[in-house]
Design an enzyme around this catalytic site. Structure first.
Site, PDB file in Angstrom:
ATOM      1  N   ASP A 183       0.876  -1.171   0.000  1.00  0.00           N
ATOM      2  CA  ASP A 183       0.000   0.000   0.000  1.00  0.00           C
ATOM      3  C   ASP A 183       0.922   1.233   0.000  1.00  0.00           C
ATOM      4  O   ASP A 183       2.117   1.112   0.302  1.00  0.00           O
ATOM      5  CB  ASP A 183      -0.863  -0.044   1.272  1.00  0.00           C
ATOM      6  CG  ASP A 183      -1.602   1.248   1.508  1.00  0.00           C
ATOM      7  OD1 ASP A 183      -2.286   1.704   0.579  1.00  0.00           O
ATOM      8  OD2 ASP A 183      -1.483   1.811   2.623  1.00  0.00           O
TER       9      ASP A 183
ATOM     10  N   ASP B 152      -0.242   5.102   0.864  1.00  0.00           N
ATOM     11  CA  ASP B 152      -0.538   6.135   1.868  1.00  0.00           C
ATOM     12  C   ASP B 152      -0.549   5.563   3.282  1.00  0.00           C
ATOM     13  O   ASP B 152      -1.303   4.637   3.575  1.00  0.00           O
ATOM     14  CB  ASP B 152      -1.878   6.803   1.543  1.00  0.00           C
ATOM     15  CG  ASP B 152      -1.795   7.605   0.259  1.00  0.00           C
ATOM     16  OD1 ASP B 152      -0.909   8.475   0.185  1.00  0.00           O
ATOM     17  OD2 ASP B 152      -2.575   7.346  -0.668  1.00  0.00           O
TER      18      ASP B 152
HETATM   19  C1  XBP Z   1      -5.341   6.093   0.482  1.00  0.00           C
HETATM   20  C2  XBP Z   1      -6.467   6.992   0.270  1.00  0.00           C
HETATM   21  C3  XBP Z   1      -6.343   8.017  -0.719  1.00  0.00           C
HETATM   22  C4  XBP Z   1      -5.560   9.266  -0.392  1.00  0.00           C
HETATM   23  C5  XBP Z   1      -5.869  10.322  -1.424  1.00  0.00           C
HETATM   24  O1  XBP Z   1      -5.812   4.861   0.958  1.00  0.00           O
HETATM   25  O2  XBP Z   1      -7.492   6.857   0.860  1.00  0.00           O
HETATM   26  O3  XBP Z   1      -7.640   8.420  -0.983  1.00  0.00           O
HETATM   27  O4  XBP Z   1      -5.909   9.804   0.861  1.00  0.00           O
HETATM   28  O5  XBP Z   1      -5.626   9.873  -2.694  1.00  0.00           O
HETATM   29  P1  XBP Z   1      -4.880   3.564   0.912  1.00  0.00           P
HETATM   30  P2  XBP Z   1      -6.390  10.492  -3.978  1.00  0.00           P
HETATM   31  O6  XBP Z   1      -3.645   3.892   1.653  1.00  0.00           O
HETATM   32  O7  XBP Z   1      -5.653   2.507   1.619  1.00  0.00           O
HETATM   33  O8  XBP Z   1      -4.624   3.217  -0.540  1.00  0.00           O
HETATM   34  O9  XBP Z   1      -6.796  11.875  -3.635  1.00  0.00           O
HETATM   35  O10 XBP Z   1      -5.345  10.415  -5.065  1.00  0.00           O
HETATM   36  O11 XBP Z   1      -7.577   9.628  -4.266  1.00  0.00           O
HETATM   37 MG    MG Z   2      -2.935   3.196   3.462  1.00  0.00          MG
END
Ligand code: XBP
Ligand code: MG
Length: 247
Positions: free
Chosen positions: A9, A11
């Site tokens: 993953d 973020d």
């Molecule tokens: C990550 C997210 C994303 C980011 C924003 O979740 O929820 O929405 O916050 O990204 P994960 P975008 O780590 O579970 O993948 O604005 O590009 O959608």
């Molecule tokens: Mg995440």
């Protein structure tokens, strides 16, 4: 089963991108557009239950600004584009360092000819900018991201897509995640999971994670492992991951 690939993953897992990355970039985009929206650190924690930046803005408009007109799809798309521009600038300026142990585990995986891939809900350009600025694009066989699949995490779509593209079975891979939505997605795709919690996710239910820890740790900077049977390990390396795969 022998481990063939690690699926990361982005973020909250590779780097703490939410609080000091996406959140700040959203607020800049709101200000630029003349909106009086401002997402504080605790409010953003509530909004993180919704994955996807466009989906998160819509959710906020509908649930926190319900007396005001909901922005059009075009306005949301424009705000999202600007947010991502500012977010990518923050990455390029080096403001969002990798979490402990990420580079070490990736190097070890490369030294052992493992496949590396990204499976994330964020926009593809956000994921590739982070990989380019902090890691190396050539190290990853696949970057699966954003709207490439119909449903974002917690749906399994992005992991199912990743496995299909890599032509691997879930038993041959492990997912590294940080959130409740992330673990739900990985488990629904039948993957084993490593969970590295953070301030936003530490209260979520990770009881189904195969190993849950504060981070991946380093030999000279141990992590805290919360899963009883592995709690004496100091950091997460391929040896420990293979033990998890065999259990
Ligand atoms: C990550 C997210 C994303 C980011 C924003 O979740 O929820 O929405 O916050 O990204 P994960 P975008 O780590 O579970 O993948 O604005 O590009 O959608
Ligand atoms: Mg995440």
């Amino acid at each position: 089963m022998t481990l063939k690939a690690i699926l990361f993953d982005v973020d909250g897992t590779l780097a703490e991108t939410e609080r000091d990355g996406h959140r700040l970039a959203f607020n800049r985009a709101f200000e630029e557009a003349g909106l009086d929206w401002n997402w504080s650190v605790p409010l953003y924690g509530e909004l993180l239950t919704v994955t996807g930046g466009k989906e998160r803005m819509l959710f906020y408009a509908q649930n926190y600004r319900s007396t005001e007109p909901v922005p059009s799809k075009e306005t949301i798309a424009h705000l999202h584009q600007q947010k991502n521009k500012y977010y990518q600038e923050l990455l390029e300026e080096g403001n969002l360092p990798l979490r402990p142990g990420v580079m070490r585990l990736i190097q070890e995986a490369l030294d052992n000819d493992l496949i590396l891939a990204i499976a994330t809900t964020t926009t593809p350009a956000n994921a590739t900018t982070l990989v380019k600025t902090s890691l190396n694009l050539d190290w990853f066989k696949l970057i699966a991201a954003g709207d490439i699949v119909p449903k974002k995490k917690p749906a399994p779509d992005i992991y199912d897509y990743t496995l299909e593209q890599l032509n691997l079975r879930p038993e041959e891979c492990i997912a590294v995640e940080d959130s409740g939505n992330g673990i739900k997605s990985a488990i629904a795709a039948n993957l084993k999971t490593i969970i590295t919690i953070n301030d936003y996710t530490k209260h979520e239910d990770f009881s189904k994670g195969n190993i849950v820890s504060s981070d991946l740790g380093e030999p000279d900077r141990p992590c805290e492992i919360y899963t009883d049977k592995y709690k004496d390990f100091k950091y997460i390396d391929l040896n420990l991951i293979q033990t998890i795969m065999d259990s």
